[in-house]
Design a protein around this motif. Structure first.
Motif, PDB file in Angstrom:
ATOM      1  N   LYS A 341     -30.136   0.360   3.769  1.00 36.08           N
ATOM      2  CA  LYS A 341     -29.623   0.002   2.449  1.00 36.08           C
ATOM      3  C   LYS A 341     -30.006   0.915   1.300  1.00 36.08           C
ATOM      4  O   LYS A 341     -30.993   1.015   0.878  1.00 36.08           O
ATOM      5  CB  LYS A 341     -29.584  -1.288   1.956  1.00 36.08           C
ATOM      6  CG  LYS A 341     -28.405  -1.713   1.186  1.00 36.08           C
ATOM      7  CD  LYS A 341     -28.392  -3.153   0.966  1.00 36.08           C
ATOM      8  CE  LYS A 341     -29.571  -3.596  -0.088  1.00 36.08           C
ATOM      9  NZ  LYS A 341     -29.402  -5.064  -0.556  1.00 36.08           N
ATOM     10  N   SER A 343     -28.896   1.893  -2.618  1.00 35.93           N
ATOM     11  CA  SER A 343     -28.187   1.266  -3.775  1.00 35.93           C
ATOM     12  C   SER A 343     -28.251   2.210  -5.103  1.00 35.93           C
ATOM     13  O   SER A 343     -29.478   2.621  -5.343  1.00 35.93           O
ATOM     14  CB  SER A 343     -28.672   0.026  -4.121  1.00 35.93           C
ATOM     15  OG  SER A 343     -28.805  -0.771  -2.975  1.00 35.93           O
ATOM     16  N   THR A 356     -17.996   4.892  -8.077  1.00 37.00           N
ATOM     17  CA  THR A 356     -17.834   4.396  -6.602  1.00 37.00           C
ATOM     18  C   THR A 356     -17.356   5.659  -5.754  1.00 37.00           C
ATOM     19  O   THR A 356     -17.893   6.076  -4.773  1.00 37.00           O
ATOM     20  CB  THR A 356     -17.023   3.221  -6.394  1.00 37.00           C
ATOM     21  OG1 THR A 356     -16.999   2.455  -7.118  1.00 37.00           O
ATOM     22  CG2 THR A 356     -16.855   2.647  -4.866  1.00 37.00           C
ATOM     23  N   PHE A 360     -19.521   7.920  -2.840  1.00 34.44           N
ATOM     24  CA  PHE A 360     -18.681   8.218  -1.508  1.00 34.44           C
ATOM     25  C   PHE A 360     -18.437   9.245  -1.056  1.00 34.44           C
ATOM     26  O   PHE A 360     -18.737   9.772  -0.207  1.00 34.44           O
ATOM     27  CB  PHE A 360     -17.413   7.218  -1.251  1.00 34.44           C
ATOM     28  CG  PHE A 360     -17.686   5.671  -1.513  1.00 34.44           C
ATOM     29  CD1 PHE A 360     -18.955   5.000  -1.334  1.00 34.44           C
ATOM     30  CD2 PHE A 360     -16.483   4.746  -1.645  1.00 34.44           C
ATOM     31  CE1 PHE A 360     -19.240   3.602  -1.462  1.00 34.44           C
ATOM     32  CE2 PHE A 360     -16.882   3.432  -1.491  1.00 34.44           C
ATOM     33  CZ  PHE A 360     -18.133   2.774  -1.641  1.00 34.44           C
ATOM     34  N   ILE A 370     -20.864   5.421   6.171  1.00 32.52           N
ATOM     35  CA  ILE A 370     -20.832   4.085   5.507  1.00 32.52           C
ATOM     36  C   ILE A 370     -20.795   2.806   6.431  1.00 32.52           C
ATOM     37  O   ILE A 370     -19.413   2.868   6.679  1.00 32.52           O
ATOM     38  CB  ILE A 370     -20.209   4.183   3.956  1.00 32.52           C
ATOM     39  CG1 ILE A 370     -20.658   5.219   3.088  1.00 32.52           C
ATOM     40  CG2 ILE A 370     -20.598   2.788   3.305  1.00 32.52           C
ATOM     41  CD1 ILE A 370     -19.736   5.417   1.812  1.00 32.52           C
ATOM     42  N   ILE A 373     -20.302  -2.038   2.739  1.00 31.93           N
ATOM     43  CA  ILE A 373     -20.316  -1.705   1.102  1.00 31.93           C
ATOM     44  C   ILE A 373     -20.744  -3.304   0.534  1.00 31.93           C
ATOM     45  O   ILE A 373     -20.040  -3.975   0.841  1.00 31.93           O
ATOM     46  CB  ILE A 373     -19.065  -0.923   0.785  1.00 31.93           C
ATOM     47  CG1 ILE A 373     -18.806   0.466   1.397  1.00 31.93           C
ATOM     48  CG2 ILE A 373     -19.144  -0.849  -0.857  1.00 31.93           C
ATOM     49  CD1 ILE A 373     -17.601   0.777   1.531  1.00 31.93           C
ATOM     50  N   SER A 374     -21.363  -3.206  -0.558  1.00 32.76           N
ATOM     51  CA  SER A 374     -21.335  -4.424  -1.454  1.00 32.76           C
ATOM     52  C   SER A 374     -21.533  -3.870  -2.942  1.00 32.76           C
ATOM     53  O   SER A 374     -22.445  -2.941  -3.019  1.00 32.76           O
ATOM     54  CB  SER A 374     -22.269  -5.271  -0.967  1.00 32.76           C
ATOM     55  OG  SER A 374     -23.518  -5.236  -1.583  1.00 32.76           O
ATOM     56  N   THR A 375     -20.893  -4.420  -3.792  1.00 33.52           N
ATOM     57  CA  THR A 375     -21.093  -4.158  -5.319  1.00 33.52           C
ATOM     58  C   THR A 375     -21.151  -5.214  -6.178  1.00 33.52           C
ATOM     59  O   THR A 375     -20.839  -6.298  -5.763  1.00 33.52           O
ATOM     60  CB  THR A 375     -19.481  -3.425  -5.858  1.00 33.52           C
ATOM     61  OG1 THR A 375     -18.796  -4.258  -5.688  1.00 33.52           O
ATOM     62  CG2 THR A 375     -19.203  -2.377  -4.872  1.00 33.52           C
ATOM     63  N   ILE A 380     -24.066  -0.491  -6.760  1.00 30.88           N
ATOM     64  CA  ILE A 380     -23.174  -0.200  -5.452  1.00 30.88           C
ATOM     65  C   ILE A 380     -24.088   0.008  -4.422  1.00 30.88           C
ATOM     66  O   ILE A 380     -25.077   0.683  -4.487  1.00 30.88           O
ATOM     67  CB  ILE A 380     -22.231   0.986  -5.529  1.00 30.88           C
ATOM     68  CG1 ILE A 380     -21.465   0.921  -6.718  1.00 30.88           C
ATOM     69  CG2 ILE A 380     -21.335   1.020  -4.351  1.00 30.88           C
ATOM     70  CD1 ILE A 380     -20.505   2.215  -7.334  1.00 30.88           C
ATOM     71  N   SER A 381     -24.158  -0.836  -3.185  1.00 31.09           N
ATOM     72  CA  SER A 381     -24.884  -0.620  -2.271  1.00 31.09           C
ATOM     73  C   SER A 381     -24.398  -0.362  -0.833  1.00 31.09           C
ATOM     74  O   SER A 381     -23.013  -0.724  -0.513  1.00 31.09           O
ATOM     75  CB  SER A 381     -25.635  -2.013  -1.850  1.00 31.09           C
ATOM     76  OG  SER A 381     -26.268  -2.574  -2.827  1.00 31.09           O
ATOM     77  N   VAL A 382     -24.824   0.588  -0.080  1.00 31.85           N
ATOM     78  CA  VAL A 382     -24.121   1.129   1.231  1.00 31.85           C
ATOM     79  C   VAL A 382     -25.256   0.959   2.274  1.00 31.85           C
ATOM     80  O   VAL A 382     -26.341   1.081   2.006  1.00 31.85           O
ATOM     81  CB  VAL A 382     -23.386   2.515   1.066  1.00 31.85           C
ATOM     82  CG1 VAL A 382     -22.393   2.566   0.081  1.00 31.85           C
ATOM     83  CG2 VAL A 382     -24.603   3.526   0.808  1.00 31.85           C
ATOM     84  N   SER A 392     -29.828  10.848   1.971  1.00 29.22           N
ATOM     85  CA  SER A 392     -28.670  10.199   1.236  1.00 29.22           C
ATOM     86  C   SER A 392     -29.189   9.784  -0.305  1.00 29.22           C
ATOM     87  O   SER A 392     -28.545  10.101  -1.220  1.00 29.22           O
ATOM     88  CB  SER A 392     -28.673   8.656   1.761  1.00 29.22           C
ATOM     89  OG  SER A 392     -27.918   8.598   3.067  1.00 29.22           O
TER      90      SER A 392
END
Ligand code: ADP
Ligand code: ASP
Ligand code: MG
Length: 406
Positions: A341, A343, A356, A360, A370, A373-375, A380-382, A392
């Motif tokens: 992950k 972030s 965002t 991306f 990806i 995804i969570s924000t 922002i985490s991928v 990355s």
């Protein structure tokens, strides 16, 4: 009394030579007329060695006995520091959690400090003694030895600063401060001069090992400023402090990552209320932390796929719990152990549009897929394939111009 708390991490006390170096740092603060309280971690690698012994000897080693073993690493380093200070002609002694006592509540291996009895330490400081307090440990109401979460001597230090009303808390570690990302992965990571509690908490929770997350929560709650610096350099470090004391042009302050995650996907789960709860209940009951969660929209409204991530070390147990869960039905379970992950973190993100999109786009340009995804307001985490981790972080470090930031 002008009290200062100095905390030394595992690498800082990792050898006898390093411990001599640490005692010299302690003496330099005594010479500045501080009353010094030292908090030490175990010598690097020791806690892991102890943990592996419990795993080798028994499949289900009880948590209370595990804490008795894991807490012994700090006993050695603290006695070595105190012994060397005495050898240099200073008055010093070690204190284990139960000897003060440091009172804790909550589960074994993730206990929280609720109180530190001050009398013995204050009397000792008045007599010009240098107390060396074992980090990462305490005792609970049943007089059992407890440990905090891993990396918990940071929290012991912050709470010593709180209970003893210290003027300062300095965390001595093996890097020169908090960096824009792990300097051991990305060579052009930059040291941050000042960072807010909020950003540091997020970075720590998302994998920046330099500070333990609970310690930052406690520091924020009690308004304790933390100076993070290196045991091996005189260079100034990073100040962790209130948001309003920080002027930064950067929208993104740092990038954190975790290396050891696992992703589980349940294909063909019944799409009806309460299913997700039934899936996660046994995980919660077994103290397994679920991190990212996504549920697909079901085409016919009857079935859906549910994906979630956990720590790789919890995979075996999680898999068993999911497969043996008789309250849920699914067609297939897919497990992926090669995920990481990444972030990006920054309070400026709330007010800056396009973050965002930039994240991306930067990853897409390098063909990095990806997976989840969570924000939140400030991160922002991928989830990506582990093999793309370094690439990355490098790309995002460049995209958000962290190479130039302070
Ligand atoms: P200690 O033993 O002193 O507590 P840790 O190993 O727990 O030290 O934490 C220090 C390590 O944290 C560094 O060696 C570095 O690899 C890692 N780290 C991860 N993210 C960051 C970051 N953003 N800034 C500085 N160090 C980081
Ligand atoms: N020795 C403990 C650990 O390895 C505590 C710490 O290092 O802060 O987790
Ligand atoms: Mg640490």
């Amino acid at each position: 009394m002008k009290i200062i708390v100095l905390k030394f991490g595992g690498t800082s006390v990792g050898s006898l030579e390093k411990i001599v170096k640490v005692t010299k740092i302690i003496i330099s603060y005594i010479k500045k007329k501080y009353k010094v309280i030292v908090v030490s971690s175990a010598m690097s690698g020791v806690t892991n060695e102890l943990l592996s012994k419990t795993k080798k000897i028994a499949q289900n080693f009880p948590n209370d006995e595990k804490d008795v073993i894991l807490s012994t690493g700090e006993q050695i380093s603290c006695a070595l520091i105190a012994g060397k200070l005495c050898d240099f002609g200073y008055k010093s002694r070690s204190w284990l959690g139960w000897q003060l006592p440091i009172l804790t509540s909550g589960n074994h291996s993730s206990s929280r400090i609720v109180k530190i009895q001050k009398t013995k330490i204050l009397n000792y400081l008045k007599k010009d003694g240098i107390p060396i307090i074992a980090g990462y440990q305490g005792i609970n109401n049943d007089f059992r030895i407890t440990t905090l979460e891993r990396g918990g001597s940071d929290t012991s230090a912050i709470l010593c600063a709180k209970f003893f009303d210290a003027e300062k808390c300095i965390i001595f570690t093996d890097v020169k401060g908090v960096y824009t990302t792990d300097p051991n992965l990305i060579k052009n990571a930059k040291k941050i001069e000042k960072i807010s509690y909020e950003e540091m908490l997020e970075m720590a929770s998302l994998g920046a090992k330099v500070m333990q997350p609970v310690s930052i929560q406690e520091a924020r709650l009690n308004r304790i400023e933390i100076d993070v610096r290196s045991t091996f350099s005189k260079m100034s470090g990073t100040l962790i402090t209130k948001k309003k004391d920080i002027l930064s042009k950067n929208t993104i302050r740092g990038i954190s990552f975790t290396k050891n995650d696992a992703k589980l996907t349940l294909i063909g789960v019944k799409d009806k209320p309460g299913i997700a709860a039934l899936i996660f209940k046994p995980l919660y009951e077994n103290s397994i932390n679920v991190d990212m969660v996504v549920q697909n929209v079901s085409a016919g409204g009857r079935e859906t796929d549910l994906t979630f991530t956990i720590k790789l070390e919890d995979l075996k147990k999680t898999r068993k719990l999911v497969e043996n869960n008789r309250y849920i039905k699914f067609r297939k379970l897919i497990v992926n152990r090669n995920v990481s992950k990444v972030s990006i973190v920054g309070v400026g993100m709330v007010t800056t549009p396009g973050v965002t999109f930039r994240m991306f786009r930067a990853l897409a340009k390098k063909k990095i897929n990806i997976e989840v995804i969570s924000t939140s307001e400030i991160k922002i985490s991928v989830l990506i394939n582990k093999k793309n981790l370094k690439k990355s972080v490098e790309i995002l470090h460049q995209e958000f111009k962290l190479n130039n930031s302070l």
